[in-house]
Design a protein around this motif. Structure first.
Motif, PDB file in Angstrom:
ATOM      1  N   LEU A 135      63.441  -6.763   5.062  1.00 44.82           N
ATOM      2  CA  LEU A 135      62.147  -5.869   5.321  1.00 44.82           C
ATOM      3  C   LEU A 135      62.002  -5.630   6.818  1.00 44.82           C
ATOM      4  CD1 LEU A 135      59.547  -4.766   3.981  1.00 44.82           C
ATOM      5  CD2 LEU A 135      58.473  -7.055   4.681  1.00 44.82           C
ATOM      6  N   ILE A 136      62.199  -6.569   7.623  1.00 40.84           N
ATOM      7  CA  ILE A 136      62.268  -6.323   9.246  1.00 40.84           C
ATOM      8  C   ILE A 136      63.244  -5.164   9.486  1.00 40.84           C
ATOM      9  CG2 ILE A 136      62.866  -7.170  11.385  1.00 40.84           C
ATOM     10  CD1 ILE A 136      61.656 -10.026  10.290  1.00 40.84           C
ATOM     11  N   GLN A 137      64.425  -5.131   9.072  1.00 45.02           N
ATOM     12  CA  GLN A 137      65.455  -4.199   9.230  1.00 45.02           C
ATOM     13  C   GLN A 137      64.988  -2.829   8.840  1.00 45.02           C
ATOM     14  OE1 GLN A 137      68.767  -6.006   7.335  1.00 45.02           O
ATOM     15  NE2 GLN A 137      69.390  -7.115   9.236  1.00 45.02           N
ATOM     16  N   VAL A 138      64.417  -2.800   7.503  1.00 41.90           N
ATOM     17  CA  VAL A 138      63.840  -1.230   6.986  1.00 41.90           C
ATOM     18  C   VAL A 138      62.740  -1.044   7.789  1.00 41.90           C
ATOM     19  CG1 VAL A 138      62.976  -0.270   4.888  1.00 41.90           C
ATOM     20  CG2 VAL A 138      64.931  -1.869   4.771  1.00 41.90           C
ATOM     21  N   VAL A 139      61.903  -1.720   7.952  1.00 37.07           N
ATOM     22  CA  VAL A 139      60.908  -1.135   8.984  1.00 37.07           C
ATOM     23  C   VAL A 139      61.138  -0.760  10.154  1.00 37.07           C
ATOM     24  CG1 VAL A 139      58.761  -2.035  10.108  1.00 37.07           C
ATOM     25  CG2 VAL A 139      59.087  -2.658   7.749  1.00 37.07           C
ATOM     26  N   LEU A 140      62.072  -1.280  10.898  1.00 37.88           N
ATOM     27  CA  LEU A 140      62.693  -1.023  12.184  1.00 37.88           C
ATOM     28  C   LEU A 140      63.556   0.332  11.993  1.00 37.88           C
ATOM     29  CD1 LEU A 140      64.121  -4.176  13.960  1.00 37.88           C
ATOM     30  CD2 LEU A 140      62.050  -2.919  14.417  1.00 37.88           C
ATOM     31  N   ALA A 141      64.035   0.588  10.744  1.00 36.17           N
ATOM     32  CA  ALA A 141      64.960   1.691  10.602  1.00 36.17           C
ATOM     33  C   ALA A 141      63.753   2.997  10.325  1.00 36.17           C
ATOM     34  CB  ALA A 141      65.766   1.630   9.294  1.00 36.17           C
ATOM     35  N   ALA A 142      62.965   2.409   9.481  1.00 34.93           N
ATOM     36  CA  ALA A 142      61.779   3.726   9.491  1.00 34.93           C
ATOM     37  C   ALA A 142      61.317   4.091  10.874  1.00 34.93           C
ATOM     38  CB  ALA A 142      60.852   3.214   8.359  1.00 34.93           C
ATOM     39  N   ILE A 143      60.734   3.177  11.513  1.00 38.44           N
ATOM     40  CA  ILE A 143      60.267   3.516  12.830  1.00 38.44           C
ATOM     41  C   ILE A 143      61.273   4.309  13.582  1.00 38.44           C
ATOM     42  CG2 ILE A 143      59.870   2.420  15.160  1.00 38.44           C
ATOM     43  CD1 ILE A 143      58.443   0.167  13.357  1.00 38.44           C
ATOM     44  N   PRO A 151      57.510   9.493   5.246  1.00 30.12           N
ATOM     45  CA  PRO A 151      57.095  10.671   4.353  1.00 30.12           C
ATOM     46  C   PRO A 151      57.587  11.940   5.005  1.00 30.12           C
ATOM     47  CG  PRO A 151      55.346   9.938   5.715  1.00 30.12           C
ATOM     48  CD  PRO A 151      56.520   8.940   6.080  1.00 30.12           C
ATOM     49  N   GLY A 152      57.730  13.017   4.112  1.00 29.27           N
ATOM     50  CA  GLY A 152      58.240  14.043   4.527  1.00 29.27           C
ATOM     51  C   GLY A 152      59.817  14.404   4.426  1.00 29.27           C
ATOM     52  N   ARG A 153      60.158  15.734   4.770  1.00 27.74           N
ATOM     53  CA  ARG A 153      61.683  15.867   5.114  1.00 27.74           C
ATOM     54  C   ARG A 153      62.044  15.528   6.443  1.00 27.74           C
ATOM     55  NH1 ARG A 153      64.973  21.261   3.420  1.00 27.74           N
ATOM     56  NH2 ARG A 153      66.937  20.224   3.916  1.00 27.74           N
ATOM     57  N   GLN A 154      63.305  14.690   6.739  1.00 24.16           N
ATOM     58  CA  GLN A 154      63.839  14.441   7.842  1.00 24.16           C
ATOM     59  C   GLN A 154      65.216  15.301   7.937  1.00 24.16           C
ATOM     60  OE1 GLN A 154      63.422  11.624   5.751  1.00 24.16           O
ATOM     61  NE2 GLN A 154      61.208  11.728   6.320  1.00 24.16           N
ATOM     62  N   ASN A 155      65.296  16.253   8.875  1.00 29.21           N
ATOM     63  CA  ASN A 155      66.466  16.957   8.971  1.00 29.21           C
ATOM     64  C   ASN A 155      67.376  16.398  10.328  1.00 29.21           C
ATOM     65  OD1 ASN A 155      65.662  18.982   7.255  1.00 29.21           O
ATOM     66  ND2 ASN A 155      64.462  20.170   8.679  1.00 29.21           N
ATOM     67  N   ILE A 156      67.832  15.348   9.887  1.00 28.30           N
ATOM     68  CA  ILE A 156      68.656  14.698  10.678  1.00 28.30           C
ATOM     69  C   ILE A 156      69.868  14.472  10.140  1.00 28.30           C
ATOM     70  CG2 ILE A 156      66.984  13.690  12.082  1.00 28.30           C
ATOM     71  CD1 ILE A 156      67.216  10.960  11.025  1.00 28.30           C
ATOM     72  N   VAL A 178      63.024   9.536  15.919  1.00 28.05           N
ATOM     73  CA  VAL A 178      64.099  10.671  16.046  1.00 28.05           C
ATOM     74  C   VAL A 178      63.469  12.186  15.713  1.00 28.05           C
ATOM     75  CG1 VAL A 178      66.042  11.292  15.342  1.00 28.05           C
ATOM     76  CG2 VAL A 178      65.999   9.010  16.053  1.00 28.05           C
ATOM     77  N   VAL A 179      62.786  11.913  14.608  1.00 31.82           N
ATOM     78  CA  VAL A 179      62.367  13.002  13.763  1.00 31.82           C
ATOM     79  C   VAL A 179      61.229  13.512  14.912  1.00 31.82           C
ATOM     80  CG1 VAL A 179      60.890  14.200  11.816  1.00 31.82           C
ATOM     81  CG2 VAL A 179      62.932  12.911  11.584  1.00 31.82           C
ATOM     82  N   GLY A 180      60.284  12.816  15.308  1.00 33.11           N
ATOM     83  CA  GLY A 180      59.402  13.359  16.093  1.00 33.11           C
ATOM     84  C   GLY A 180      59.851  13.742  17.458  1.00 33.11           C
ATOM     85  N   THR A 219      62.908  15.176  18.022  1.00 33.37           N
ATOM     86  CA  THR A 219      64.017  16.341  17.779  1.00 33.37           C
ATOM     87  C   THR A 219      62.868  17.509  17.196  1.00 33.37           C
ATOM     88  OG1 THR A 219      64.544  15.433  15.650  1.00 33.37           O
ATOM     89  CG2 THR A 219      65.936  14.914  17.474  1.00 33.37           C
ATOM     90  N   GLY A 220      61.896  17.105  16.666  1.00 30.86           N
ATOM     91  CA  GLY A 220      61.190  18.081  15.827  1.00 30.86           C
ATOM     92  C   GLY A 220      61.539  18.401  14.493  1.00 30.86           C
ATOM     93  N   ARG A 221      60.747  19.263  13.775  1.00 32.78           N
ATOM     94  CA  ARG A 221      61.208  19.473  12.439  1.00 32.78           C
ATOM     95  C   ARG A 221      61.817  21.061  12.583  1.00 32.78           C
ATOM     96  NH1 ARG A 221      59.165  16.153   8.462  1.00 32.78           N
ATOM     97  NH2 ARG A 221      57.694  14.739   9.221  1.00 32.78           N
ATOM     98  N   ARG A 222      63.087  20.923  12.622  1.00 31.35           N
ATOM     99  CA  ARG A 222      63.810  22.380  12.842  1.00 31.35           C
ATOM    100  C   ARG A 222      64.015  22.943  11.645  1.00 31.35           C
ATOM    101  NH1 ARG A 222      69.149  19.660  15.387  1.00 31.35           N
ATOM    102  NH2 ARG A 222      67.920  18.086  15.008  1.00 31.35           N
ATOM    103  N   GLY A 223      63.785  24.135  11.611  1.00 29.39           N
ATOM    104  CA  GLY A 223      63.799  24.834  10.266  1.00 29.39           C
ATOM    105  C   GLY A 223      62.613  25.147   9.531  1.00 29.39           C
ATOM    106  N   VAL A 224      61.488  24.510  10.108  1.00 33.04           N
ATOM    107  CA  VAL A 224      60.219  24.583   9.519  1.00 33.04           C
ATOM    108  C   VAL A 224      59.314  25.832  10.457  1.00 33.04           C
ATOM    109  CG1 VAL A 224      57.968  23.657   9.073  1.00 33.04           C
ATOM    110  CG2 VAL A 224      60.056  22.292   8.532  1.00 33.04           C
ATOM    111  N   SER A 225      59.072  26.904   9.984  1.00 35.29           N
ATOM    112  CA  SER A 225      58.278  27.902  10.517  1.00 35.29           C
ATOM    113  C   SER A 225      56.827  27.432  10.888  1.00 35.29           C
ATOM    114  CB  SER A 225      58.262  29.162   9.857  1.00 35.29           C
ATOM    115  OG  SER A 225      57.505  30.006  10.646  1.00 35.29           O
ATOM    116  N   ARG A 226      56.336  27.702  11.977  1.00 34.29           N
ATOM    117  CA  ARG A 226      55.042  27.289  12.391  1.00 34.29           C
ATOM    118  C   ARG A 226      54.265  28.389  12.335  1.00 34.29           C
ATOM    119  NH1 ARG A 226      55.019  22.066  15.247  1.00 34.29           N
ATOM    120  NH2 ARG A 226      57.048  21.516  15.597  1.00 34.29           N
ATOM    121  N   TYR A 227      54.558  29.619  11.642  1.00 38.48           N
ATOM    122  CA  TYR A 227      53.632  30.815  11.881  1.00 38.48           C
ATOM    123  C   TYR A 227      53.634  31.192  10.415  1.00 38.48           C
ATOM    124  CZ  TYR A 227      54.859  30.978  16.577  1.00 38.48           C
ATOM    125  OH  TYR A 227      55.032  30.674  17.908  1.00 38.48           O
TER     126      TYR A 227
END
Length: 92
Positions: free
Chosen positions: A67-75, A25-30, A80-82, A84-92
């Motif tokens: 299904l195993i491959q897609v689950v592993l890709a989602a993980i 879920p959410g936007r992934q900036n990768i 990677v998103v976790g 590298t962080g969510r670049r471009g999103v302001s926290r203020y």
């Protein structure tokens, strides 16, 4: 590995990586190349896991392996998103 095998692995990796991104879920900036790398790694690891579990040798399309491959890709995408962080999103 032949050139055809490498091209096939990249295409499958791109598809698996894209499906993995859709699950998270959410936007992934990768970048797309990182999605492809995650997808190829997930496809290879998913095949190894499916063969070890004995579900890779079925007639027709191997839904369990996919299904195993897609689950592993989602993980992988979530990790990677976790990391590298969510670049471009302001926290203020």
């Amino acid at each position: 590995m032949t050139a055809t095998g490498i091209i096939s692995a990249l295409i499958i990796g791109l598809i698996i990586g894209a499906l993995g991104r859709l699950v998270v879920p959410g936007r992934q900036n990768i970048p797309i190349w990182l999605t492809m790398v995650i997808g190829v790694a997930a496809a290879l690891l998913g095949t190894v896991i499916a063969r070890a579990a004995g579900v890779a040798d079925t007639s027709g399309f191997d839904w369990t392996e996919a299904l195993i491959q897609v689950v592993l890709a989602a993980i992988g995408v979530a990790l990677v998103v976790g990391v590298t962080g969510r670049r471009g999103v302001s926290r203020y």
